[in-house]
Motif scaffolding. Sequence first.
Motif: not given
Length: 823
Positions: A433-436, A467-469, A496-507
């Motif tokens: 929640i706080y991350g969002r 995910k939050s960062f 974890t890998f799924n989140i990292l894929i999403e993080c770098y894609g989002r950036c």
Amino acid sequence: MAFVSAIGSSCRCSAAGQHIPELAPAPIAPVRISSPSSIEEAAAAVRLKVSDKSPPEAALLPSQSLEAIFGSSGSGSAGSERRFPLPKQRLGALARYPPEGKPCDVSEAAHSLLASISKQEDSSDATELLEFIAGELVLTDSELVYFVKALGRQGKWKKALEVFEWIRKHDCFKLRGVATASILSVLGNHEQLPAALELFESLKQDESYSLDVYAYTSLISILSRARRFDEGITLFETMQREGQRGNAVTYNVMLDLYGKRGDSWDRIQSLFQEMKDLEISPDDYTYNTMITACIQNSHCQEALRLFQEMKEAGCCPNRVTYNALLDVYGKGGMHKEASELLVEMEAAGISPNIVTYNELIAAYARAGLCDEAAALKKSLLSKGLCPDEFTYCTLISAFNRAERYEKALETFTEMRKTNCTPNIVTYNILIDIYGRMEKLDDMMKVFKFMQEKNCTPDLVTWNSLLKSFGNCGMLTEVSNVFREMKRAGYMPGVDTFNILIECYGRCGYVDYSVDIYKGLLRTGLQPTVPTFAALMASLAREGRWQQCEKVSQEMAEAGLQLSDACHAGLIHSYANSGQFFQLRKYIDELEKSAKQPLSGILCKTFVLAYCKCGMDNEAQLALNQLYDNGHSPDIKVFNAMISMCAKRGWIERAVKLLEEIRKAQLKPDGVTYNCLMSMYGREGMYYKAEEVMSEMRRAGKAPNLITYNTLLYSYTKHGRMDDAARVFGDMVAARVRPDNFTFNTLVGSYSSLGLYKEALSVIEYMTEHGCQPTQITFKALLDGYNRNASPSRKKPGGDGGGRPIEMIKELDPAKNIHEFHPA
């Protein structure tokens, strides 16, 4: 107490033994092991306890009594019998093993012996005590197996293993599946997988003992619970090669394993059919397992078919069945059907429990009907049930997904006032929640607080931080958290890998996302449907629709069905690449092939994609479809519609959408306010844009870089440079760092008005503050100069052209002016 370990070699058998259905086709005779003469008197006392015969005075113990050996048992008069049922052991999610059968007769002396073994501090003392007593106490194999199970229930797995090994060393006891399966189950229940594997391999190497289907089934179940699915499947195949025919429990365990592993529905059905072909009748656990497997991919129709087949086969649906079916409906977005199922359940005479209501609440929560879900919590209270941690976590998570963060925090406060103690799931949701909300300081406070409460962060916690960062574009912090996670002993899993894929894609680092996916494959982990969804979402951001189609083909070849998130990724790839024909075609195919109302995810995706492509009629129709299917728009959908209205200049329609946001109890976010400001700025209503910024501040939303750039652009577009300078000053005062867009907007506007000195002073300022001018910066300056080169077009207050080119060279002598203006 001194223990005697010598054992005679002679044994005798009697006809007394307990029949165990299925596991023991023939009873094992009780065994009496001879002992040295030094314990003959103790043997007499034991026999006295069992037979309830009046002893001669010579039989009384001169120095020891039964209580001195075992301790006071408080077990009633001599000669009384007590019956202890075989304990029930759960394997997998739904299957019981071994079968219950009739209760096992356990003598008073045997029960006292178990109590004495339990009291020994050292596990090795158990075998010494058995050696001492077995010479005088008639023990059946059933009683010894009962010892193993009872010690396991007491959490004393080491003693249970010692008892099993003692049984194994004595030829008088014939080990069978029940004993082996029992000790393996005990080890599995206490997460002692290495010990279970070592024991299984030892028995396999023992030529005097052959492992049966029960031993194999038990170990497969343990491997499944440890999520070592591939090893479980290999063991199942080995069992079949060795001629062991699986029974109903074996197939129940394997079906559960396939479901947990996320195997394709076709593969699960194939195993189910294999079971039928072997004429193994599915039982209620089988059908419950199959219905539970439908949850993974929301196979609502299949679950309903299995439910009908179960009743036709004479199996009675129980509470587990209905709860599993509720879960299927909930994950399939069928909250209305879930409510109807609850009525049917009650009509069948099955009382709903807290799990039932939790599943129903979750169904409404997943459909985005947060208020209805909260109302069900009150209904639950009227039934005499109390909300538990799962109830509150479901509601908090639902409000979180709906971006109603304050309501989520209010629900958490309510939870704290009850007897429900926040657990790891609760803290993980709070971190999310706080991350969002991008309140990262508060997020880290929760992270620290949970540790102070001795709540150890788990993999989900670390993934939530990542995910939050990542969502905030803070890739340095992502790397730091990833390092800390590994230092804490957590290896990255598929999630974890799924989140990292999403993080770098989002950036915007799509190629990095692809590299991370390849890294996942190198680790030996199996990509899941969410993995492919994250990869497609990353590719979609750059409009790489061909690669997205290739990923969907790979999923089909692997027997995996595209989830709604995968469909959404493919749709966004078409929209971002301007493939309007492909976009329409794909959406039409989804609508035609749908056997039930489309999910909220797909309906929302249709709206977002059409808005992105400027297809306003289609977007409005998709929004209507969203409402018709019983779903509610989220803030992203509203923002997309407002943005489209802003580009079209439809002010009244945008304002109406803002009212709908408030009626839906959603809160406008930064994107909402920025879209409204952009709309007013385009229409020259710059003061109205400033009012929106003021409202944004009152709502507790701090204006960000996009907000200031939007307002700045609104003023400069209409030549109001004094207001633009004021906004720039406010921006700097608010410690919002201007970017190249900010400076280029000012440079271009000053230059177009012939105010070259002001334009050049902006360039000097940006250089001094670490923002290097780009080609766009100098081109904006020169374009303004060329437009105002003619004396007839000289702007009032301008400097008559001055020496912009010479001044550019002075600012950056390395620049070649022809690079920016070949003419």
